[in-house]
Design a protein around this motif. Sequence first.
Motif, PDB file in Angstrom:
ATOM      1  N   ASP A   1       0.638   4.102  -2.776  1.00  0.00           N
ATOM      2  CA  ASP A   1       0.389   5.510  -2.467  1.00  0.00           C
ATOM      3  C   ASP A   1       1.491   6.419  -3.005  1.00  0.00           C
ATOM      4  O   ASP A   1       1.246   7.596  -3.288  1.00  0.00           O
ATOM      5  CB  ASP A   1       0.259   5.700  -0.944  1.00  0.00           C
TER       6      ASP A   1
ATOM      7  N   TYR B   1      -6.659  -6.917  -1.209  1.00  0.00           N
ATOM      8  CA  TYR B   1      -7.599  -6.726  -0.098  1.00  0.00           C
ATOM      9  C   TYR B   1      -8.742  -7.740  -0.154  1.00  0.00           C
ATOM     10  O   TYR B   1      -9.155  -8.299   0.869  1.00  0.00           O
ATOM     11  CB  TYR B   1      -8.170  -5.307  -0.125  1.00  0.00           C
TER      12      TYR B   1
ATOM     13  N   LYS C   1     -13.616   0.445  -1.067  1.00  0.00           N
ATOM     14  CA  LYS C   1     -13.224   1.865  -1.074  1.00  0.00           C
ATOM     15  C   LYS C   1     -12.310   2.155  -2.264  1.00  0.00           C
ATOM     16  O   LYS C   1     -12.499   3.138  -2.999  1.00  0.00           O
ATOM     17  CB  LYS C   1     -12.526   2.224   0.238  1.00  0.00           C
ATOM     18  N   LEU C   2     -11.305   1.285  -2.486  1.00  0.00           N
ATOM     19  CA  LEU C   2     -10.419   1.468  -3.636  1.00  0.00           C
ATOM     20  C   LEU C   2     -11.172   1.289  -4.948  1.00  0.00           C
ATOM     21  O   LEU C   2     -10.937   2.009  -5.916  1.00  0.00           O
ATOM     22  CB  LEU C   2      -9.260   0.473  -3.566  1.00  0.00           C
TER      23      LEU C   2
ATOM     24  N   TRP D   1      -4.230  -0.482  -9.617  1.00  0.00           N
ATOM     25  CA  TRP D   1      -5.497  -0.495  -8.872  1.00  0.00           C
ATOM     26  C   TRP D   1      -5.983  -1.934  -8.688  1.00  0.00           C
ATOM     27  O   TRP D   1      -6.406  -2.315  -7.593  1.00  0.00           O
ATOM     28  CB  TRP D   1      -6.552   0.325  -9.615  1.00  0.00           C
TER      29      TRP D   1
ATOM     30  N   ILE E   1      -6.766  -3.884  -5.111  1.00  0.00           N
ATOM     31  CA  ILE E   1      -8.147  -4.324  -4.876  1.00  0.00           C
ATOM     32  C   ILE E   1      -8.189  -5.842  -4.692  1.00  0.00           C
ATOM     33  O   ILE E   1      -8.832  -6.358  -3.774  1.00  0.00           O
ATOM     34  CB  ILE E   1      -9.061  -3.888  -6.043  1.00  0.00           C
TER      35      ILE E   1
ATOM     36  N   LYS F   1     -12.096  -2.192   2.599  1.00  0.00           N
ATOM     37  CA  LYS F   1     -10.965  -1.513   1.982  1.00  0.00           C
ATOM     38  C   LYS F   1     -10.955  -1.740   0.479  1.00  0.00           C
ATOM     39  O   LYS F   1     -10.656  -0.826  -0.303  1.00  0.00           O
ATOM     40  CB  LYS F   1      -9.654  -2.000   2.591  1.00  0.00           C
TER      41      LYS F   1
ATOM     42  N   ARG G   1       0.828  -1.209   0.000  1.00  0.00           N
ATOM     43  CA  ARG G   1       0.000   0.000   0.000  1.00  0.00           C
ATOM     44  C   ARG G   1       0.865   1.263   0.000  1.00  0.00           C
ATOM     45  O   ARG G   1       0.521   2.266  -0.638  1.00  0.00           O
ATOM     46  CB  ARG G   1      -0.933  -0.010   1.216  1.00  0.00           C
TER      47      ARG G   1
ATOM     48  N   ARG H   1      -0.585   5.943 -11.470  1.00  0.00           N
ATOM     49  CA  ARG H   1      -1.175   4.623 -11.218  1.00  0.00           C
ATOM     50  C   ARG H   1      -1.932   4.168 -12.454  1.00  0.00           C
ATOM     51  O   ARG H   1      -2.831   4.862 -12.906  1.00  0.00           O
ATOM     52  CB  ARG H   1      -2.137   4.686 -10.030  1.00  0.00           C
TER      53      ARG H   1
ATOM     54  N   GLU I   1     -12.929   4.356  -5.776  1.00  0.00           N
ATOM     55  CA  GLU I   1     -12.020   5.448  -6.110  1.00  0.00           C
ATOM     56  C   GLU I   1     -11.330   5.260  -7.455  1.00  0.00           C
ATOM     57  O   GLU I   1     -10.848   6.237  -8.052  1.00  0.00           O
ATOM     58  CB  GLU I   1     -10.940   5.581  -5.024  1.00  0.00           C
ATOM     59  N   ALA I   2     -11.259   4.016  -7.940  1.00  0.00           N
ATOM     60  CA  ALA I   2     -10.531   3.730  -9.185  1.00  0.00           C
ATOM     61  C   ALA I   2     -11.133   4.525 -10.344  1.00  0.00           C
ATOM     62  O   ALA I   2     -12.338   4.463 -10.591  1.00  0.00           O
ATOM     63  CB  ALA I   2     -10.580   2.242  -9.487  1.00  0.00           C
TER      64      ALA I   2
END
Length: 544
Positions: free
Chosen positions: A204, A221, A232-233, A214, A218, A229, A200, A209, A236-237
């Motif tokens: 970050d 997790y 959430k990613l 991504w 993903i 988590k 991670r 990216r 956001e992707a």
Amino acid sequence: MIRKRTNDNVSSNRFQRSSLWQKCTNFRTLKQLHAFLVVNGFNSSPSALRELIFLSAIAVSGTMHYAHQVFAQITEPDIFMWNTMIRGSAQSLAPASAVSLYAQMENRGVKPDKFTFSFVLKACTKLSWVKLGFGIHGKVVKFGFQSNTFVRNTLIYFHANCGDLSTARALFDASAKRDVVPWSALTAGYARRGELDVARQLFDEMPIRDLVSWNVMITAYAKLGAMEKARKLFDEAPNKDVVTWNAMIAGYVLSGLNREALEMFDAMRDVGQRPDDVTMLSILSATADLGDLEVGKKIYRSIFDMYCGDISVLLGNALIDMYAKCGSIENALDVFRAMRDKDTSSWNSIIGGLAFHGHAKESINLFQEMLRLKIRPNEITFVGVLVACSHAGKVQEGRMYFNLMRDSYKIEPNIKHYGCMVDILGRAGLLIEAFDFIDTMEIEPNAIIWRTLLGACRVHGDVELGRRANEQLLKMRKDESGDYVLLSNIYASKGEWDGVEKVRKLMDDGGVKKEAGRSMIDADNSFLMNFLFDSKLKFVKESS
């Protein structure tokens, strides 16, 4: 043998102008195209052969075996053909053939290029052949390709996944960090090793990216069950492909959140993303676990429409499994009979499904048909047929198949096979033989086997043998109230109330409380569920 012709301008140009290869999307049209090449004299054209090798090894799904057949007939394949074959093999279910091709290439004095090493390294990564991968790294250095971006990134990918993270990190630090590919490869390496904090941190810190980055996080997790988590990613992707959606769907299935998986599948289709085999395998697993027949039929219609009825073996097997678990054995049989190609898992699914649902005769008949067709059964097949023998009360056949498994197919019985035999003997009332059978087992009997025998003693009212079985159970576990209740019921059925009181006292002394509402039907179904479906398809874990 197919020979290269050096002067092939005419045939080459004619072939390039042809759009036939663009229409080649399945094995049938591939063979038709090959026949067209032979008839029209293009079979000696290097450019035509390159197209044919590319189509069979890369472009058309499931035709790698055909690519090998064609390639074996080419006397002087060029570097493009070698690389295409190695690439296709590395991506196939038999990546070891990529290494074999590379060895043949070396033996014939064909000089590898940067693509050759990248494809071979990918095969080594897939196979986790660390020693060979390090050897290929040495070849890369020898031929001067380590500074090549494409090769270096593949080396990072190899070392990060199955080699050495410190070596991968050293290669990464020496590279241009503005290249997103090594960032993704190193992040994936740490993620697959379970070092998610480091992964991670790298994610970050990435200057850019890409979609792969991504998907790596993903998926990592999701595999750990950290679905909040992962979600959430996912949200956001900036972009998503089928891999992104598959990671989320598979993650929900693995976490037992099957409704969420189905909702994600619906959302995937709503945004116009086309599902693939991996998607459908996950969704079928979710549907099977839910036991929702209506949803299952809806998914089947979707699969049928997607593939125009031409369903792969993997999907067919998953459909059989899903229908069987949803209680619709007729639909499972329809799928099985309609499958053009079947493997051992296809037979296992239908034989086990029939046995579980009480269709013992049909299950045994299919097993016999399997043997007639010379399809080799495995340990799962024999669990299904032994359960069928148990349901049908076929003791002699059960003994015969158990011996057939050991003597003819050299399959060592596992705890499930032994458990099935104890169940067969116990149901038939052959309790002494069942005890003797347990004594001769080559592995330690577990609690399920003793519980099965205790249940049989309850059905046949054998107090003495029931007490012996219960004693063995208490050595393994003392907090299962059902074990005490079964023994108590045996005493009660014989009017031995002193025995009932003794069992009650044992429970009180051990602080064991009686479970409410558990019946012998529950125990029997639990036994069958454990033994029949314990070996459910692993495609979700393998493909996510």
